[in-house]
Scaffold this motif. Structure first.
Motif: not given
Length: 464
Positions: A121-148
């Protein structure tokens, strides 16, 4: 030991009332743990197990100073975090002192998942951008926004990758696209991120954030090559995005020489947002997002108030302060360095002895043992890894296996782990590897003489 139910009844009640997707360790033969102290856990029969799994009980299970701090504050006050209280600000001050100066604004939450969701949320609000780059095989949490943004999860399920998610290759120099013999693996992996950014821009999309664990845990204990994060940060900043360092599993001195794992990449690398969780409260639900004043002000300018009922409450903050004190007073960073170096030395001797060990990697008390069937092809020894963790359990040592092929033995014990513990763990592993390799060798000879094909899993079943 005091139990409400027999182990059989506990299992039956779990099957009846707990969701079937909620798995337990050693599912084929689960352990019922009723007590723990320091780096040891005890089952209902009083059997002691050496805990090499729990990076949550960071300063040791049931540390008396943590228990005392929790009890003292709980007897006095625990309340909504919107009331003014010294514990929250004192913890924020102490926590900020461990980080680079520009990372000085805290948002408290109750779990690493909450922290990573807020970081997005902080990152997206900062510049108004939406997209996220993540690493293959990454795990960042169990919420819907993080499963994505967690390929470790969405690649296993029926979910498809969202168009705003971009997956970069894991900077793995042992099994990845660019390996240890590459002239510049850091540059090559960073260029993959640069390429993703260019392709996103060509499609009219804008990058909000690049997120990565400072050392990838579920992905197989991966240590990025030196210089990788600096180059990625440069490309991401140029694109108007921010760099999020996920320290949920690897922070609070686990690497030994540094308090935060991202710091091992050099003083010239400072993330824009850092998330933390698991070890923060030594098992008490406590987590945090720390960012810059600029990003915090941009988040506030949205007009939406951020409110977390329990985040940073007086009891959680008191526990967090106790954990910080223990890390310092008991020199747990120094212990992570000393014991981690000793353990790595012992494991490298085992690597020279055992053909199943392909790679030993890690820093401090965060170590991975990559098991392979073939050193040249680096074929993952998945079945063998699963067999070994069960055999280690029989010898009263708790390990887990992870990575995309589930062939990497993960070692991330409480920080009070000793050299004696390290020696005991390695001795048990040595015995088990010897038996497994002898069985595989015997079966291979039998197969060669019979000229009959046989899978490794069958080998284990037939000989162990």
């Amino acid at each position: 030991m005091c139990e409400l139910y027999s182990k059989r009844d506990t299992l039956a009640l779990r099957r009846k009332h707990i969701g079937p997707s909620c798995k337990v360790f050693f599912a084929a033969d689960p352990i019922k743990i009723v007590r723990a102290q320091q780096q040891y856990m005890f089952d209902e029969r009083g059997e002691q197990y050496l805990d090499c799994i729990n990076n949550v009980a960071h300063v040791g299970h049931c540390h008396p100073e943590v228990v005392k701090a929790a009890l003292k504050q709980m007897e006095l006050l625990n309340t909504n975090s919107r009331f003014l209280h010294d514990n929250m600000v004192e913890y924020a001050r102490r926590l900020s002192a461990t980080l680079p100066d520009r990372l000085s604004v805290c948002y408290f939450t109750n779990s690493g998942s909450e922290a990573n969701d807020l970081a997005l949320r902080l990152a997206r609000q900062f510049r108004g951008h939406q997209d996220v780059i993540t690493l293959d095989h990454a795990y960042h949490g169990h919420l819907s926004s993080l499963i994505e943004i967690s390929p470790y999860k969405f690649q296993k399920g029926k979910d498809v990758k969202k168009e705003f998610v971009h997956v970069a290759p894991t900077p793995d120099t042992y099994r990845g696209k660019y390996r240890e013999d590459h002239a510049d693996p850091a540059g090559a992996y960073a260029d993959e991120v640069k390429k993703i950014i260019e392709e996103a821009h060509n499609s009219g999309r804008k990058i909000a954030a690049f997120i990565a664990e400072s050392m990838q845990s579920c992905g197989g204990q991966i240590i990025p090559p030196a210089g990788y994060f600096q180059k990625v940060a440069e490309y991401v900043h140029r694109a108007g995005g921010v760099f999020v360092a996920d320290e949920v599993q690897v922070g609070f001195g686990r690497v030994g020489k540094h308090f935060w794992s991202f710091q091992m990449h050099g003083e010239d690398f400072v993330p824009d947002i850092v998330t933390m969780g698991k070890p923060m409260g030594n098992g008490h639900p406590m987590a945090c997002v720390v960012t810059t004043r600029e990003i915090a002000e941009a988040f506030s300018s949205s007009g939406m108030e951020y409110f977390n009922t329990y985040g940073g409450n007086p009891v959680s903050s008191a526990i967090g302060l106790a954990v910080l004190n223990i890390i310092e007073n008991e020199d747990l960073q120094g212990n992570a360095t000393r014991v981690g170096d000793y353990l790595t030395e012992l494991l490298n001797k085992q690597k020279a002895k055992h053909t199943l060990i392909g790679d030993i990697r890690g820093i401090g008390l965060f170590i991975g043992i990559d098991l392979v069937k073939d050193h040249q092809k680096r074929t993952p020894a998945t079945d063998e890894a699963q067999h070994i963790i069960y055999k280690m359990k029989e010898k009263r040592v708790l390990l887990s296996a992870d990575g995309p092929h589930r062939n990497v033995l993960k070692i991330k014990p409480p920080m009070c782990f000793t050299e004696e513990d390290a020696k005991f763990m390695v001795d048990q592993l040595d015995e088990i590897l010897t038996v497994v390799e002898e069985a595989i060798g015997a079966k291979s000879e039998s197969v060669a003489s019979d000229n009959t094909p046989c899978r490794t899993k069958d080998t284990l079943l037939a000989f162990l």
